[in-house]
Design a protein around this motif. Sequence first.
Motif, PDB file in Angstrom:
ATOM      1  N   GLY A   8       0.793  -1.152  -0.126  1.00  0.00           N
ATOM      2  CA  GLY A   8      -0.113   0.269   0.256  1.00  0.00           C
ATOM      3  C   GLY A   8       0.698   1.125  -0.252  1.00  0.00           C
ATOM      4  O   GLY A   8       0.198   2.724  -0.086  1.00  0.00           O
ATOM      5  N   GLY A   9       2.459   1.002   0.231  1.00  0.00           N
ATOM      6  CA  GLY A   9       2.959   2.907  -0.008  1.00  0.00           C
ATOM      7  C   GLY A   9       3.111   2.928  -1.212  1.00  0.00           C
ATOM      8  O   GLY A   9       2.641   2.386  -2.338  1.00  0.00           O
ATOM      9  N   GLY A  10       3.542   4.318  -1.483  1.00  0.00           N
ATOM     10  CA  GLY A  10       3.900   4.270  -2.880  1.00  0.00           C
ATOM     11  C   GLY A  10       4.051   6.568  -2.344  1.00  0.00           C
ATOM     12  O   GLY A  10       4.746   6.780  -1.296  1.00  0.00           O
ATOM     13  N   LEU A  11       4.045   7.295  -3.531  1.00  0.00           N
ATOM     14  CA  LEU A  11       4.577   8.168  -3.650  1.00  0.00           C
ATOM     15  C   LEU A  11       3.274   9.153  -3.779  1.00  0.00           C
ATOM     16  O   LEU A  11       2.410   9.005  -4.429  1.00  0.00           O
ATOM     17  N   VAL A  12       3.662   9.951  -2.684  1.00  0.00           N
ATOM     18  CA  VAL A  12       2.328  10.818  -2.099  1.00  0.00           C
ATOM     19  C   VAL A  12       3.164  12.517  -1.994  1.00  0.00           C
ATOM     20  O   VAL A  12       3.695  12.646  -2.109  1.00  0.00           O
ATOM     21  N   GLN A  13       1.953  13.321  -2.168  1.00  0.00           N
ATOM     22  CA  GLN A  13       2.233  14.942  -2.018  1.00  0.00           C
ATOM     23  C   GLN A  13       1.803  14.851  -0.433  1.00  0.00           C
ATOM     24  O   GLN A  13       1.117  14.231  -0.318  1.00  0.00           O
ATOM     25  N   ALA A  14       2.412  16.339   0.142  1.00  0.00           N
ATOM     26  CA  ALA A  14       2.298  16.399   1.360  1.00  0.00           C
ATOM     27  C   ALA A  14       0.613  16.499   1.477  1.00  0.00           C
ATOM     28  O   ALA A  14       0.475  17.100   0.769  1.00  0.00           O
ATOM     29  N   ASP A  89       7.131  11.574   7.143  1.00  0.00           N
ATOM     30  CA  ASP A  89       6.240  10.749   7.230  1.00  0.00           C
ATOM     31  C   ASP A  89       6.933   9.430   6.998  1.00  0.00           C
ATOM     32  O   ASP A  89       6.727   8.320   6.131  1.00  0.00           O
ATOM     33  N   THR A  90       8.206   9.930   5.498  1.00  0.00           N
ATOM     34  CA  THR A  90       7.895   9.074   5.052  1.00  0.00           C
ATOM     35  C   THR A  90       9.481   8.319   5.045  1.00  0.00           C
ATOM     36  O   THR A  90      10.411   8.971   6.453  1.00  0.00           O
ATOM     37  N   ALA A  91       9.445   7.147   4.804  1.00  0.00           N
ATOM     38  CA  ALA A  91       9.850   5.874   5.301  1.00  0.00           C
ATOM     39  C   ALA A  91       9.760   4.235   5.303  1.00  0.00           C
ATOM     40  O   ALA A  91       7.859   4.196   4.602  1.00  0.00           O
ATOM     41  N   VAL A  92      10.205   3.838   5.324  1.00  0.00           N
ATOM     42  CA  VAL A  92       9.546   2.472   5.105  1.00  0.00           C
ATOM     43  C   VAL A  92       8.709   1.656   6.527  1.00  0.00           C
ATOM     44  O   VAL A  92       9.214   1.829   7.314  1.00  0.00           O
ATOM     45  N   TYR A  93       7.586   1.275   5.394  1.00  0.00           N
ATOM     46  CA  TYR A  93       6.789   1.215   7.173  1.00  0.00           C
ATOM     47  C   TYR A  93       6.799  -0.502   7.309  1.00  0.00           C
ATOM     48  O   TYR A  93       6.828  -0.982   6.106  1.00  0.00           O
ATOM     49  N   TYR A  94       6.517  -1.343   8.499  1.00  0.00           N
ATOM     50  CA  TYR A  94       6.592  -2.950   8.575  1.00  0.00           C
ATOM     51  C   TYR A  94       5.688  -2.911   9.313  1.00  0.00           C
ATOM     52  O   TYR A  94       5.708  -1.685  10.686  1.00  0.00           O
ATOM     53  N   CYS A  95       5.027  -3.970  10.065  1.00  0.00           N
ATOM     54  CA  CYS A  95       4.075  -4.433  11.105  1.00  0.00           C
ATOM     55  C   CYS A  95       4.972  -5.580  11.279  1.00  0.00           C
ATOM     56  O   CYS A  95       5.688  -6.128  11.068  1.00  0.00           O
ATOM     57  N   THR A 119       6.761   7.319   0.505  1.00  0.00           N
ATOM     58  CA  THR A 119       7.470   8.493  -0.100  1.00  0.00           C
ATOM     59  C   THR A 119       6.535  10.130  -0.163  1.00  0.00           C
ATOM     60  O   THR A 119       5.669  10.071  -0.507  1.00  0.00           O
ATOM     61  N   VAL A 120       7.060  10.668   0.764  1.00  0.00           N
ATOM     62  CA  VAL A 120       5.888  11.804   0.674  1.00  0.00           C
ATOM     63  C   VAL A 120       6.779  13.634   0.036  1.00  0.00           C
ATOM     64  O   VAL A 120       8.338  13.399   1.251  1.00  0.00           O
ATOM     65  N   SER A 121       6.038  14.506  -0.688  1.00  0.00           N
ATOM     66  CA  SER A 121       7.058  14.785  -1.385  1.00  0.00           C
ATOM     67  C   SER A 121       6.605  16.185  -0.708  1.00  0.00           C
ATOM     68  O   SER A 121       5.063  16.424  -0.558  1.00  0.00           O
ATOM     69  N   SER A 122       7.263  17.553  -0.233  1.00  0.00           N
ATOM     70  CA  SER A 122       6.584  18.498  -0.246  1.00  0.00           C
ATOM     71  C   SER A 122       5.850  19.829  -0.828  1.00  0.00           C
ATOM     72  O   SER A 122       5.942  19.389  -2.493  1.00  0.00           O
TER      73      SER A 122
END
Length: 122
Positions: A8-14, A89-95, A119-122
């Motif tokens: 579910g991760g990805g590149l999004v804007q702030a 919030d940019t990071a690798v997320y794990y459970c 990855t969250v871009s400004s």
Amino acid sequence: QVQLVESGGGLVQAGESLRLSCVASRTIRNKDAMAWYRQAPGKKRELVATISTGGITSYADSVKGRFTISGDNAKNTVYLQMNSLTPEDTAVYYCNGVVGTVGGGWSPFGSWGQGTQVTVSS
């Protein structure tokens, strides 16, 4: 051994949102809760949110009010709804499954999955 697969991760804007999913190959026994962690480049892995077997949730101060953890026991799946994302919030997320510690914290156990990159871009 339980396999954990995050997605579910990805590149999004702030300001945008993402919903992460974590599927376990089977029920993680002996856990007190399921948790989401994240690891940013050059930083230690940090706890983001937990949901206990009884459905009680807790959050890191940095995400409180923006992130929501939920679970579907029938599907061995835990979710993380992330709103109002910021570049921090940019990071690798794990459970992972976690157990409570004497000091009141949480300790993960079991193998980690591959994580999902946010990855969250400004």
